[in-house]
Design an enzyme around this catalytic site. Structure first.
Site, PDB file in Angstrom:
ATOM      1  N   PRO A   1      23.454 -12.102  27.389  1.00 23.86           N
ATOM      2  CG  PRO A   1      25.444 -13.175  28.022  1.00 23.86           C
ATOM      3  CD  PRO A   1      24.032 -12.900  28.477  1.00 23.86           C
TER       4      PRO A   1
ATOM      5  CG  LEU B   1       3.841  -7.065  13.316  1.00 25.74           C
ATOM      6  CD1 LEU B   1       3.738  -5.544  13.204  1.00 25.74           C
ATOM      7  CD2 LEU B   1       4.222  -7.467  14.736  1.00 25.74           C
TER       8      LEU B   1
ATOM      9  CB  SER C   1      -0.903  -0.007   1.237  1.00 26.13           C
ATOM     10  OG  SER C   1      -1.492   1.250   1.402  1.00 26.13           O
TER      11      SER C   1
ATOM     12  CE  LYS D   1      19.712  -7.544  21.030  1.00 31.20           C
ATOM     13  NZ  LYS D   1      18.295  -7.792  20.771  1.00 31.20           N
TER      14      LYS D   1
HETATM   15  P1  FAD Z   1       3.979  -3.765   9.078  1.00 29.09           P
HETATM   16  O1  FAD Z   1       5.285  -3.111   9.288  1.00 29.09           O
HETATM   17  O2  FAD Z   1       2.804  -3.192   9.770  1.00 29.09           O
HETATM   18  O3  FAD Z   1       3.727  -3.787   7.529  1.00 29.09           O
HETATM   19  C1  FAD Z   1       2.444  -4.013   6.992  1.00 29.09           C
HETATM   20  C2  FAD Z   1       2.490  -3.778   5.509  1.00 29.09           C
HETATM   21  O4  FAD Z   1       1.247  -4.151   4.967  1.00 29.09           O
HETATM   22  C3  FAD Z   1       2.765  -2.331   5.100  1.00 29.09           C
HETATM   23  O5  FAD Z   1       3.675  -2.309   4.018  1.00 29.09           O
HETATM   24  C4  FAD Z   1       1.402  -1.840   4.617  1.00 29.09           C
HETATM   25  O6  FAD Z   1       1.530  -0.858   3.619  1.00 29.09           O
HETATM   26  C5  FAD Z   1       0.853  -3.140   4.062  1.00 29.09           C
HETATM   27  N1  FAD Z   1      -0.610  -3.145   3.957  1.00 29.09           N
HETATM   28  C6  FAD Z   1      -1.521  -3.075   4.954  1.00 29.09           C
HETATM   29  N2  FAD Z   1      -2.758  -3.079   4.435  1.00 29.09           N
HETATM   30  C7  FAD Z   1      -2.621  -3.183   3.091  1.00 29.09           C
HETATM   31  C8  FAD Z   1      -3.518  -3.238   2.007  1.00 29.09           C
HETATM   32  N3  FAD Z   1      -4.839  -3.186   2.176  1.00 29.09           N
HETATM   33  N4  FAD Z   1      -3.018  -3.331   0.764  1.00 29.09           N
HETATM   34  C9  FAD Z   1      -1.687  -3.385   0.542  1.00 29.09           C
HETATM   35  N5  FAD Z   1      -0.794  -3.345   1.540  1.00 29.09           N
HETATM   36  C10 FAD Z   1      -1.256  -3.240   2.793  1.00 29.09           C
HETATM   37  N6  FAD Z   1      10.752  -6.834  16.187  1.00 29.09           N
HETATM   38  C11 FAD Z   1      12.050  -7.097  16.377  1.00 29.09           C
HETATM   39  O7  FAD Z   1      12.554  -8.075  15.837  1.00 29.09           O
HETATM   40  N7  FAD Z   1      12.826  -6.293  17.151  1.00 29.09           N
HETATM   41  C12 FAD Z   1      12.322  -5.226  17.800  1.00 29.09           C
HETATM   42  O8  FAD Z   1      13.066  -4.513  18.460  1.00 29.09           O
HETATM   43  C13 FAD Z   1      10.945  -4.952  17.678  1.00 29.09           C
HETATM   44  N8  FAD Z   1      10.384  -3.912  18.301  1.00 29.09           N
HETATM   45  C14 FAD Z   1       9.042  -3.699  18.176  1.00 29.09           C
HETATM   46  C15 FAD Z   1       8.418  -2.692  18.911  1.00 29.09           C
HETATM   47  C16 FAD Z   1       7.057  -2.505  18.821  1.00 29.09           C
HETATM   48  C17 FAD Z   1       6.393  -1.463  19.644  1.00 29.09           C
HETATM   49  C18 FAD Z   1       6.284  -3.316  17.952  1.00 29.09           C
HETATM   50  C19 FAD Z   1       4.802  -3.119  17.835  1.00 29.09           C
HETATM   51  C20 FAD Z   1       6.896  -4.285  17.198  1.00 29.09           C
HETATM   52  C21 FAD Z   1       8.263  -4.512  17.325  1.00 29.09           C
HETATM   53  N9  FAD Z   1       8.883  -5.527  16.616  1.00 29.09           N
HETATM   54  C22 FAD Z   1      10.189  -5.794  16.820  1.00 29.09           C
HETATM   55  C23 FAD Z   1       8.158  -6.293  15.614  1.00 29.09           C
HETATM   56  C24 FAD Z   1       8.485  -5.733  14.244  1.00 29.09           C
HETATM   57  O9  FAD Z   1       8.241  -4.359  14.225  1.00 29.09           O
HETATM   58  C25 FAD Z   1       7.660  -6.405  13.193  1.00 29.09           C
HETATM   59  O10 FAD Z   1       7.831  -7.777  13.317  1.00 29.09           O
HETATM   60  C26 FAD Z   1       8.115  -5.973  11.819  1.00 29.09           C
HETATM   61  O11 FAD Z   1       8.088  -4.587  11.708  1.00 29.09           O
HETATM   62  C27 FAD Z   1       7.277  -6.587  10.767  1.00 29.09           C
HETATM   63  O12 FAD Z   1       6.088  -5.924  10.614  1.00 29.09           O
HETATM   64  P2  FAD Z   1       5.150  -6.397   9.424  1.00 29.09           P
HETATM   65  O13 FAD Z   1       5.910  -6.309   8.171  1.00 29.09           O
HETATM   66  O14 FAD Z   1       4.544  -7.699   9.803  1.00 29.09           O
HETATM   67  O15 FAD Z   1       3.987  -5.325   9.480  1.00 29.09           O
END
Ligand code: FAD
Length: 516
Positions: free
Chosen positions: A93, A346, A36, A75
């Site tokens: 660690p 996620l 998106s 890290k």
């Molecule tokens: P997102 O980053 O949410 O990506 C979702 C994607 O789907 C986006 O590109 C969006 O555009 C797309 N999308 C959504 N709806 C549509 C649609 N209708 N059509 C087309 N595209 C769409 N993990 C670690 O390993 N280390 C960390 O230190 C860590 N810290 C974190 C801290 C927090 C507070 C949180 C919440 C998470 C953390 N995580 C961490 C987890 C990590 O952020 C996620 O695992 C990682 O960012 C992967 O996210 P994602 O790609 O699943 O989802």
């Protein structure tokens, strides 16, 4: 046959999946990412677990090719602050226990307690973190060659449970950008558009996704990487979600990106987790800024209170940074893979990022997908799918148990939030294991049986560091000669002092690489 895969979502999960599938299958499988323009990726997730090196290794990337561009740093540990009482610190660690006369050095530590710091007495990495040492010398050699394992081309973390002595911190947005370019250059197709509908055939299998401006995108198999929305598996295929909230109440976060002069501050090679009144604050040092945020339970703090706590913690340096408030869905899909679609990232599930497991879970999911890649015949695929789903559930349930241990084992009980961490229901089996660990610290046979992503040395580090559980010396050690253990503690101290002396600081190392 499964010849085409459509990945919906272009965050860390989407691009890690697309590039890995492309590296595995080349042009034998077409990979398309639909991402998106309007829904931003989460943009946090900047600390990793040490097995992440298998991912870059599989893609054939060496560190210099991506680390500089992504402002990455090393890290070596997670540093826990104030989890026992204010001012207390310990490191978990990426370093396994040394073994002396058949017993892990941490067993000997409980018996002998050379100092109050199990982490510094037993591991090299704790001292390196305090000294902000780089794990590599300026000529790029690693701090101790005996730690370097499993570097053969394209090993995966599920092929051999190999851990390295370090992981990375990186800017998540820059990594997604890097992987986008890397993937597109190698043939991954990229559609920048919103998915507005997911269309099923009469068997309830996904036939195609409909986009706002680019028409229908067809595929044999779909990967749901749409983040917490879980557009395909949860919203369309209606797979139930199992919440972990009863065990892990932290459901919210507020994040900030803070510009900091790293030359002045230095770069500690550790993610720091600082305990706070309703959760904990992460601090991730990148080459040019800090990534930081407060993970908290909405039952105990409002978003405004949480943001205030975070800003007070950081001081004036964060005054101009914009807060990103995030609601977290803690738990997992009942099944990650449903029909012809698997949720990775996620969209499948999440436990709070205390041990940086989000990206680790993604990597695990991708590797399992390649191992169990479907053929398009239901009588075969059903078994591949079941194998995948069993494994994915064990990973999440095992991580839930390890996270719960952090809270339960911590010595803090100074307000309602912290008192409640001691009385909440424990996941099945943990209460029994805790009884065993009172007598004998965790070993590989006494931790969560179905999944060992975190090995017993990690459980030991958490129990010894958190300070809230009773720990007693292993009875037999009192009857054994401890000369060798004394020698080993001295050796750790000598080796740590020598390393700290010889290694460059992390800042020096990266400033050198960046040509500063
Ligand atoms: P997102 O980053 O949410 O990506 C979702 C994607 O789907 C986006 O590109 C969006 O555009 C797309 N999308 C959504 N709806 C549509 C649609 N209708 N059509 C087309 N595209 C769409 N993990 C670690 O390993 N280390 C960390 O230190 C860590 N810290 C974190 C801290 C927090 C507070 C949180 C919440 C998470 C953390 N995580 C961490 C987890 C990590 O952020 C996620 O695992 C990682 O960012 C992967 O996210 P994602 O790609 O699943 O989802």
């Amino acid at each position: 046959m499964v010849d085409s895969v459509v990945v919906v979502g272009g965050g860390t999960a989407g691009w890690m999946t697309a590039t890995y599938l492309n590296a595995a299958f080349g042009d034998r499988v077409t990979v398309t990412v639909v991402e998106s323009k309007n829904v931003p990726a989460l943009g946090v997730g900047e600390a990793t677990f040490s097995t992440i090196r298998h991912f870059f290794n599989y893609l054939g990337l060496n560190e210099q090719e991506w680390m500089l561009e992504c402002h990455a740093t090393y890290k070596l540990a997670v540093r826990f602050e104030d989890w026992n009482k204010p001012g207390d610190t310990f490191y978990h660690p990426f370093e396994r226990n040394r073994v002396v006369d058949g017993f892990p050095l941490t067993d000997w530590w409980v018996q002998k307690k050379p100092t109050e710091r199990f982490d510094k007495d037993s591991f090299l990495i704790a001292s390196m973190c305090d000294a902000q040492s780089s794990p590599r010398y300026l000529d790029n050699s690693l701090f101790d060659g005996t730690f370097e394992r499993g570097e053969e081309h394209r090993t995966t973390l599920t092929e051999q449970n190999t851990q390295f002595p370090y992981a990375y911190h990186f800017d998540a947005a820059l990594l997604a950008k890097f992987l986008t370019r890397y993937g597109v250059e190698r043939g991954v197709q990229h559609v920048l558009d919103d998915v507005v509908d997911v269309v099923l055939d009469d068997q309830g299998v996904i036939d195609h996704v409909r986009t706002r401006e680019h028409g229908d995108v067809h595929g044999d198999f779909f990967v749901d990487c749409t983040g917490f929305r879980s557009l395909l598996v949860h919203q369309t295929l209606k797979e139930p979600f199992i919440s972990f909230q009863d065990h892990l109440p932290n459901d919210s976060a507020v994040a900030l990106r803070v510009p900091v002069d790293m030359a002045e501050r230095g770069i500690r090679p550790a993610t720091t987790a600082t305990a706070k009144d309703a959760g904990w604050i992460w601090t991730i040092p990148l080459f040019e800024r800090l990534g930081t945020g407060y993970v908290y339970a909405s039952e105990y703090a409002t978003p405004e209170e949480a943001e205030r706590t975070l800003r007070e913690f950081l001081g004036p340096v964060a005054d101009n940074a914009t807060a990103n408030h995030i609601r977290m869905r803690i738990g997992r899909s009942e099944r990650a893979w449903v029909k012809n679609c698997v949720a990775i990232g996620l969209s499948n599930g999440f436990v709070e990022p205390l041990e940086s497991t989000g990206i680790f879970i993604i990597q695990n999911g991708i590797e399992q997908l390649v191992k169990n890649f479907p053929v398009g015949r239901e009588e075969t695929d059903v078994h591949l799918r079941d194998t995948y789903n069993r494994h994915a559930a064990h990973v999440m349930d095992g991580l839930r148990e390890f996270m719960v241990l952090h809270w339960y084992a911590s010595g803090r009980a100074d307000n309602r939030y912290w008192k409640d961490t001691k009385t909440r229901a424990l996941p099945d089996g943990l209460a029994e294991r805790l009884e065993q660990w009172k007598v004998k610290l965790p070993d590989q046979d006494s931790i969560y049986p179905h999944y060992h992503g975190f090995e017993s040395y990690s459980y030991r580090a958490i129990i010894l560091g958190m300070g809230g559980l009773p720990v007693q010396p292993l009875p037999v050690l009192g009857k054994l000669d401890s000369t060798a253990a004394d020698r080993e503690f001295q050796l750790v101290a000598d080796q740590a002092a020598a390393l700290v002396e010889k290694l460059p600081s992390q800042y020096e190392y990266f400033a050198h690489l960046h040509g500063l």
